[in-house]
Enzyme design. Structure first.
Site, PDB file in Angstrom:
ATOM      1  CG  ASP A 195      90.312  45.050   3.698  1.00 45.91           C
ATOM      2  OD1 ASP A 195      90.197  44.008   4.383  1.00 45.91           O
ATOM      3  OD2 ASP A 195      89.383  45.549   3.037  1.00 45.91           O
ATOM      4  CD  GLU A 196      87.863  42.653   7.855  1.00 45.13           C
ATOM      5  OE1 GLU A 196      87.573  41.882   8.765  1.00 45.13           O
ATOM      6  OE2 GLU A 196      87.723  42.387   6.646  1.00 45.13           O
ATOM      7  CG  ASP A 215      86.381  45.971   5.479  1.00 52.72           C
ATOM      8  OD1 ASP A 215      86.395  44.762   5.688  1.00 52.72           O
ATOM      9  OD2 ASP A 215      86.531  46.467   4.335  1.00 52.72           O
TER      10      ASP A 215
HETATM   11  N1  DCP Z   1      90.294  39.639  -1.787  1.00 50.21           N
HETATM   12  C1  DCP Z   1      90.682  38.667  -2.701  1.00 50.21           C
HETATM   13  N2  DCP Z   1      89.806  37.643  -3.034  1.00 50.21           N
HETATM   14  C2  DCP Z   1      88.575  37.562  -2.456  1.00 50.21           C
HETATM   15  C3  DCP Z   1      88.189  38.536  -1.513  1.00 50.21           C
HETATM   16  C4  DCP Z   1      89.080  39.582  -1.198  1.00 50.21           C
HETATM   17  O1  DCP Z   1      91.789  38.733  -3.227  1.00 50.21           O
HETATM   18  N3  DCP Z   1      87.736  36.582  -2.801  1.00 50.21           N
HETATM   19  C5  DCP Z   1      91.249  40.755  -1.470  1.00 50.21           C
HETATM   20  C6  DCP Z   1      90.965  41.940  -2.357  1.00 50.21           C
HETATM   21  C7  DCP Z   1      90.210  42.906  -1.480  1.00 50.21           C
HETATM   22  C8  DCP Z   1      90.773  42.609  -0.115  1.00 50.21           C
HETATM   23  O2  DCP Z   1      91.084  41.213  -0.135  1.00 50.21           O
HETATM   24  O3  DCP Z   1      90.416  44.264  -1.861  1.00 50.21           O
HETATM   25  C9  DCP Z   1      89.813  42.933   1.007  1.00 50.21           C
HETATM   26  O4  DCP Z   1      88.637  42.160   0.881  1.00 50.21           O
HETATM   27  P1  DCP Z   1      87.206  42.700   1.271  1.00 50.21           P
HETATM   28  O5  DCP Z   1      86.333  41.518   1.420  1.00 50.21           O
HETATM   29  O6  DCP Z   1      87.295  43.633   2.437  1.00 50.21           O
HETATM   30  O7  DCP Z   1      86.687  43.464  -0.023  1.00 50.21           O
HETATM   31  P2  DCP Z   1      87.054  44.899  -0.585  1.00 50.21           P
HETATM   32  O8  DCP Z   1      87.874  45.698   0.368  1.00 50.21           O
HETATM   33  O9  DCP Z   1      87.656  44.738  -1.933  1.00 50.21           O
HETATM   34  O10 DCP Z   1      85.633  45.554  -0.781  1.00 50.21           O
HETATM   35  P3  DCP Z   1      84.634  46.183   0.312  1.00 50.21           P
HETATM   36  O11 DCP Z   1      84.546  47.622  -0.007  1.00 50.21           O
HETATM   37  O12 DCP Z   1      83.353  45.472   0.062  1.00 50.21           O
HETATM   38  O13 DCP Z   1      85.218  45.894   1.664  1.00 50.21           O
HETATM   39 CA    CA Z   2      87.297  45.917   2.531  1.00 48.76          CA
HETATM   40 CA    CA Z   3      87.882  43.125   4.601  1.00 46.90          CA
END
Ligand code: DCP
Ligand code: CA
Ligand code: CA
Length: 371
Positions: free
Chosen positions: A113-114, A13
């Site tokens: 992203d996963e 992730d």
């Molecule tokens: N995303 C979004 N709205 C949300 C959740 C996520 O647009 N409510 C988008 C932005 C994030 C991406 O999806 O960058 C990936 O979500 P993640 O839940 O994996 O969160 P992040 O990668 O941003 O943070 P982390 O480091 O906690 O994984």
């Molecule tokens: Ca992420």
């Molecule tokens: Ca994710």
């Protein structure tokens, strides 16, 4: 049941992904709180936070909160607000996924992203090699693209996913088969994918707070309360059991439909209205081809354009509409518990086909009223 072979599965992730992409493009952002927002356009600050970097998170700014609130919390903190640039993130994601693919036996991308990686063969089934490989993957992605990720390494997808959240950002968490119980049982129930706010509340009423409580709970009663698919899933998950294979997307031939909802929604009835129309079309298509299906899948495209697919394998092949409806309903109900985002597009498909027995076909034809 045939015991499934021991596997080693990784969940990779990417850390604070959209915000990390922005930092990569503009290194001057490093050291500042960075917020990526989905601006709705109604007013200058209407919309929600898509994600933020870890510095911004220290001020309580995280995915989903209103942008005006984020601005308030970051006032005077030299924060940078940027709009979502989905195409750019997609390009980086594609590059990262293809690098990761070379480290896997099979890779299943789960979102932008996963990705899940089955690395059983690549690591000759040993966790030492898996851990070393994870470090090598990190170094490669850092060097070739410039971003960091967190990874969970475990005997199945369920545990790998939970493990990936333990050390963030830039972490590696290994949960070996003999550690699964000790790892899982003390966690709150919502650590399990599919246990959302509503389910947490329901389980709490039933005296279930931790995964350990859930594991001890009578499976029959879980089925009564949550239905067969979810009840059995919760029971197995609490015991760390998950036989879902890591599967390359689009591998199986399928018949399906996708379409956009009249408006973004999280309303199950509203979503199923659309799905039911699609089922009608899908039904006509596989019936014409005399196919039986054994798998029902759904796809949801969220407001940030990320797509999620879920599927369910039936106990035996089916050829009716009702079974698709029921499975799709269950899959959407479960999926809505996993996310807070609104859904923009939905789809349904059937797969894992077999041909209707010729004899059966003949009988059907024989007994069909003459036109
Ligand atoms: N995303 C979004 N709205 C949300 C959740 C996520 O647009 N409510 C988008 C932005 C994030 C991406 O999806 O960058 C990936 O979500 P993640 O839940 O994996 O969160 P992040 O990668 O941003 O943070 P982390 O480091 O906690 O994984
Ligand atoms: Ca992420
Ligand atoms: Ca994710």
């Amino acid at each position: 049941m045939v015991p499934t072979q021991a596997r080693i599965v990784m969940l990779v992730d990417l850390d604070y992904f959209f915000a990390q992409c922005e930092e990569l493009r503009n290194p001057a952002l490093k050291g500042k709180p960075v917020v990526v927002g989905m601006y709705s356009g109604r007013t200058e600050t209407s919309g929600a936070v898509s994600t933020s970097n870890y510095l911004a998170r220290e001020f309580g700014v995280k995915s989903g909160i209103p942008l005006f609130l984020a601005q308030k919390r970051l006032e005077g903190k030299d924060a940078v607000f940027l709009p979502v640039d989905y195409d750019y993130y997609q390009q980086l994601s594609d590059k990262i996924m293809s690098l990761l693919r070379s480290f896997s036996d099979v890779l299943e991308q789960a979102s932008i992203d996963e990705a899940y990686l089955d690395v059983t063969k690549k690591t000759e089934g040993t966790y030492e090699k898996a851990e070393a490989q994870a470090q090598e993957m990190k170094a490669t992605v850092k060097r070739e693209v410039g971003v960091t990720f967190s990874v969970g390494i475990a005997p199945n997808k369920l545990i790998a996913k939970i493990a990936s959240n333990v050390h963030k950002p830039d972490g590696v968490t290994v949960v070996r088969p003999e550690q699964v119980k000790a790892f899982l049982l003390p966690l709150p129930v919502d650590a399990i994918l599919g246990v959302g706010k509503k389910t947490v509340a329901k389980m709490s009423e039933m005296g279930i707070k931790t995964v350990g409580d859930l594991a001890k709970f009578d499976v029959q009663r879980l089925v009564e309360v949550f239905g067969k698919t979810l009840g059995v899933y919760f029971h197995n998950a609490a015991h760390g059991v998950d036989n879902d294979p890591v599967q390359e997307a689009g591998e199986a031939e399928s018949i399906g439909r996708m379409g956009t909802l009249k408006e973004d929604s999280r309303d199950l009835d509203f979503i199923m209205e659309k799905i039911n129309q699609q089922i009608e079309e899908v039904y006509v298509e596989f019936t014409q081809k005399s196919l039986l299906y054994r798998q029902v899948g759904i796809t949801a495209v969220m407001t940030d354009l990320s797509a999620k697919s879920r599927s369910k394998t039936l106990e035996k092949p089916a050829k009716d509409k009702e079974t698709i409806h029921k499975a799709a309903w269950e899959l959407f109900e479960k999926y809505l518990g996993e996310t807070d985002m609104e859904i923009r597009r939905v789809g349904v498909r059937v797969a894992s086909f077999s041909k209707e027995e010729p004899q059966q076909q003949l009988l059907t034809r024989f007994f069909q009223p003459k036109p």
